[in-house]
Design an enzyme around this catalytic site. Structure first.
Site, mmCIF file in Angstrom:
data_model
loop_
_atom_site.group_PDB
_atom_site.id
_atom_site.type_symbol
_atom_site.label_atom_id
_atom_site.label_comp_id
_atom_site.label_asym_id
_atom_site.label_seq_id
_atom_site.Cartn_x
_atom_site.Cartn_y
_atom_site.Cartn_z
ATOM 1 C CG ASP A 51 -0.556 1.102 -11.845
ATOM 2 O OD1 ASP A 51 -0.799 0.508 -12.898
ATOM 3 O OD2 ASP A 51 -0.716 0.593 -10.719
HETATM 4 C C1 GLC Z 1 -1.076 -2.633 -10.261
HETATM 5 C C2 GLC Z 1 -1.863 -2.483 -11.495
HETATM 6 C C3 GLC Z 1 -3.099 -1.671 -11.325
HETATM 7 C C4 GLC Z 1 -3.702 -1.944 -9.963
HETATM 8 C C5 GLC Z 1 -2.715 -1.466 -8.915
HETATM 9 C C6 GLC Z 1 -3.220 -1.692 -7.495
HETATM 10 O O1 GLC Z 1 0.247 -2.839 -10.438
HETATM 11 O O2 GLC Z 1 -1.170 -2.020 -12.637
HETATM 12 O O3 GLC Z 1 -3.985 -1.991 -12.393
HETATM 13 O O4 GLC Z 1 -4.933 -1.281 -9.836
HETATM 14 O O5 GLC Z 1 -1.459 -2.085 -9.051
HETATM 15 O O6 GLC Z 1 -3.287 -3.053 -7.222
#
Ligand code: GLC
Length: 750
Positions: free
Chosen positions: A285
């Site tokens: 993430d």
């Molecule tokens: C975020 C989220 C995740 C998301 C990613 C890209 O912080 O936790 O769910 O897909 O960033 O935006």
């Protein structure tokens, strides 16, 4: 001789047919792997490292820096690019200007729609309709792929028991069985019938794993999850997503039992890879690899990269620890070339399966955003997602011939709020609000609108008098309550979960007018609405219902269709009851009506022993406000004739439970029939109830249907701390309209 000739021709034809037939869902594995291996053998270490890096244009320092990284083969994926032209431009650099021309995989959070925004996932879970959900994700992928997006960071399938956590809005709720059914449907919708279809996106099961158990409902917080809860609850939807063919998984932010999820080789290498045989790739993430330092799990970026790679995280989202440290880690033998090759192979395999090498560009001619059929499906999904929680004296539906309706409240005409959280590409100008839809349905002159509160947190009561006057003059009052979209979603958690601002005060005033009061709640979480439920004559929980929330609500309010949603989460009386989920354990001292004395009834001279010593709270008692699976209809359904095909189930056998459901009311409607089971005694304590099946059926007025659920020994299996087992014993079974009522039967497993 001749027959031999024909036979050999037949064999050749058969074998080639076999070969091409297996190039379906995920491409012939052998042909893809041979391409992967051939390409891998040509790649330099820098190019391999490049594939393991995902960049965001903003985070890397702008367009030029991004283009330079792509041209140098230092980037395998880009996220948050806007529009087909931009995607095709950067893809052209990758394909035409980098040494090996490896296409990028373009990622985006298409969580519940692209331009046509569907209800938030928690709302879609309330539909208990995998077919409707699958189609919603299919439409979203068709729209997104026309913009060059071929990877979405969905489905989000974190189980959670905590409505304070803002990301409950993105989840499928508290139950592993329902979440698993929806996870499969979402993956199937996202990935379509064939991955190399240009409208198919790679799905990304997230957040692996345990993120929804963030302590205190505070985002990114620590989680402690026993292995039985991890395997029996948290991992179930992820297993379903993997079985449905999800091509990627995203490692989570949270610390899981002391080891952050983005460096957790137990969940990633042991469970996802070894036990489940996952052959896609794992992306971290946003920044979660670098955050291993903040967790206190890594000394520095190099250590963070080492721990994440050793745990099996193969692509790093946004943070740069991989690009900056892999070479040194290889020199120091902290990681191996085999691990790098495995990671890059998994990434290339997904790119080949998506057909990106043959078809890397967005087909801008395919753009078909906000089509009539897409909007119609968004309207249908929003209708099925709304849950009728109260309807005294058949307040609803209203007649379309009604003389006057007062429409009041901060969510009546809030086009951005109704789309909810994680709505990057939806546009509020496309939203049709409840006010617009009601005006269209019964005519402007019969609708008196008083916003009264400008936004959900507004505490200014200066327009309350105007609202009350409008209510008094109307035949019915519809108050649109709820939360602004920004009060739920990532990093948007609440300690209290009551209606924000002065909404509750206004609802009480409107109730005191004596006019029929309908409250519609549009929120991103189950709110503590005990008071509002008491004040309202009817209450419809509509969540954040997306682009077409307005028309969907008008359809329901004026009776074109009956509400049919069921709660995917328990509604608590207040935050003090959290966590509260229906598949709780019985405890050694379960509470009951006879054991609980409401706090205001406790006598002043009560003795230490006078309150029953049971598992309850003096103020909230021991039951939730509304149970999981609950939802009313404009009609009534009678459950009868529960029948079990046998009194016992044996290994390899099945047991069929059936019941008759009759529409005993005066309107056609859908009903979600649920099947629960209880394992009375186990080698570890077992929940008082577990959902094992559900079916959404449609019954005309007076119509009846027999609904069947087939129970197998595998349905009864659970992880007992050591192994997954189905233990002999006695079981209860219910076929029911919710998790607290229904027809009861019992059987044994021998
Ligand atoms: C975020 C989220 C995740 C998301 C990613 C890209 O912080 O936790 O769910 O897909 O960033 O935006």
């Amino acid at each position: 001789m001749r027959s031999n000739h024909y036979f050999s021709v037949f064999c050749i034809l058969f074998i080639s047919l076999l070969f091409f037939s297996c190039s379906g869902k995920q491409g012939g594995k052998d042909s893809v792997d041979s391409k992967v291996n051939a390409l891998l053998s040509q790649m330099t270490l820098d190019e391999k490292i490049g594939q393991m890096c995902q960049i965001d244009p903003g985070a890397i320092g702008g367009q030029e820096k991004m283009e330079e990284a792509v041209r140098e083969g230092q980037c395998g994926s880009v996220l948050n690019l806007f529009g087909a032209r931009e995607v095709n431009a950067i893809q052209a650099i990758a394909v035409k200007e980098s040494r090996l021309g490896i296409p990028l995989i373009i990622g985006r959070d298409v969580i519940h729609g692209y331009r046509t925004v569907f209800p938030i996932p928690l709302a879609m879970a309330s539909s208990w309709d995998p077919d409707v959900v699958r189609e919603a994700f299919r439409i979203s992928s068709v729209e997104a792929s026309s913009q060059g997006i071929r990877w979405t960071f969905a489905p989000m399938i974190d189980i959670t028991w905590d409505p304070r956590w803002g990301r409950i809005a993105e989840s499928c709720g508290e139950d592993p069985y329902l979440a698993s059914a929806l996870a499969s449907a979402m993956v199937e919708g996202i990935q379509g019938d064939s991955l190399n279809d240009p409208t198919s996106l790679a799905a990304c099961a997230k957040h692996f794993a345990g993120y929804g158990f963030s302590e205190g409902g505070r985002d990114y917080n620590t989680t402690y999850i026993s292995e039985p809860v991890l395997r029996n609850v948290v991992l179930k939807p992820f297993k379903a997503a993997k079985e449905a063919g999800a091509q990627t998984f995203m490692s989570a932010f949270n610390d899981l039992n002391g080891v952050p999820a983005s460096a957790n080789d137990f969940t990633i290498r042991q469970i996802l890879r070894k036990e489940w045989g996952f052959d896609g790739f794992v992306v971290s993430d946003w920044g979660s690899v670098e955050e291993l330092i903040s967790h206190g799990y890594a000394e520095n970026e190099k250590d963070a990269a080492s721990k994440a790679i050793n745990a099996g995280v193969e692509m790093e989202m946004v943070s740069r620890t991989y690009s900056d440290n892999i070479k040194q880690l290889l020199d120091e033998k902290k990681i191996s070339m085999a691990q790098i090759d495995e990671a890059v192979s998994n990434i290339l395999r997904v790119k080949y399966r998506l057909g990106l090498f043959d078809n890397p560009y967005a087909d801008t001619a395919a753009e078909d955003l906000l089509s009539a059929s897409s909007l119609a499906h968004a309207r249908k999904t929003a209708r099925e997602s709304a849950v009728l929680l109260k309807n005294s004296d058949k307040t609803l539906p209203l007649s379309k011939k009604i003389n006057s309706v007062a429409v009041i409240g901060p969510l009546a005409d809030a086009p951005r709020d109704q789309m909810g959280t994680w709505c990057f590409d939806g546009r509020e100008e496309n939203s049709v609000t409840p006010l617009t839809a009601i005006r269209e349905m019964i005519g402007m002159n019969r609708v008196k609108y008083v916003e009264a509160l400008e936004y959900s947190r507004d505490k200014d009561t200066k327009y309350f008098r105007k609202a009350v006057d409008a209510a008094r003059a109307a035949d019915a009052v519809i108050f649109f309550a709820g939360e602004e979209w920004s009060l739920s979603g990532e990093g948007q958690c609440r300690g209290e979960i009551s209606l924000p601002g002065a909404q509750s005060e206004l609802i009480s005033l409107l109730a005191s007018t004596g006019r029929p009061l309908i409250v519609v709640v549009m929120a991103g979480r189950p709110l503590a609405i005990a008071k509002e439920l008491a004040d309202a004559d009817a209450l419809l929980y509509a969540w954040h219902g997306g682009t077409m929330a307005g028309p969907a609500l008008a359809d329901l309010i004026f009776g074109d269709e009956s509400p049919s949603g069921k709660l995917p989460v328990t509604f608590v009386k207040g935050a003090g009851q959290i966590p509260f989920y229906y598949y709780r354990k019985n405890t050694g001292r379960p509470a009951s009506a006879k054991s609980w004395t409401p706090i205001d009834s406790i006598s002043r001279d009560n003795q230490q022993t006078s309150l029953g010593y049971r598992s309850s709270q003096l103020d909230y008692g021991y039951t939730p406000l509304l149970p999981f699976g609950f939802g009313l209809s404009y009609t009534t359904f009678e459950y009868s004739d529960l029948t079990l095909s046998s009194e016992s189930l044996s290994d390899g056998g099945t047991l069929t439970a059936s019941a008759t459901i009759t529409n005993t009311g005066d309107m056609a409607a859908d009903e979600v029939v649920q099947c629960y089971v209880r394992d009375r005694v186990g080698s570890i304590t077992r929940p008082v109830k577990e959902l094992k099946g559900f079916q959404r059926i449609h019954l005309e007025k007076g119509e009846k249907a027999t609904v069947e659920f087939v129970i197998t020994p595998e349905n009864l299996s659970f992880f007992n701390g050591t192994t997954t087992v189905t233990e002999p014993g006695h079981f209860d079974l219910w076929i029911a309209p919710d998790s607290e009522s229904g027809l009861h039967g019992e059987f044994s497993f021998k």
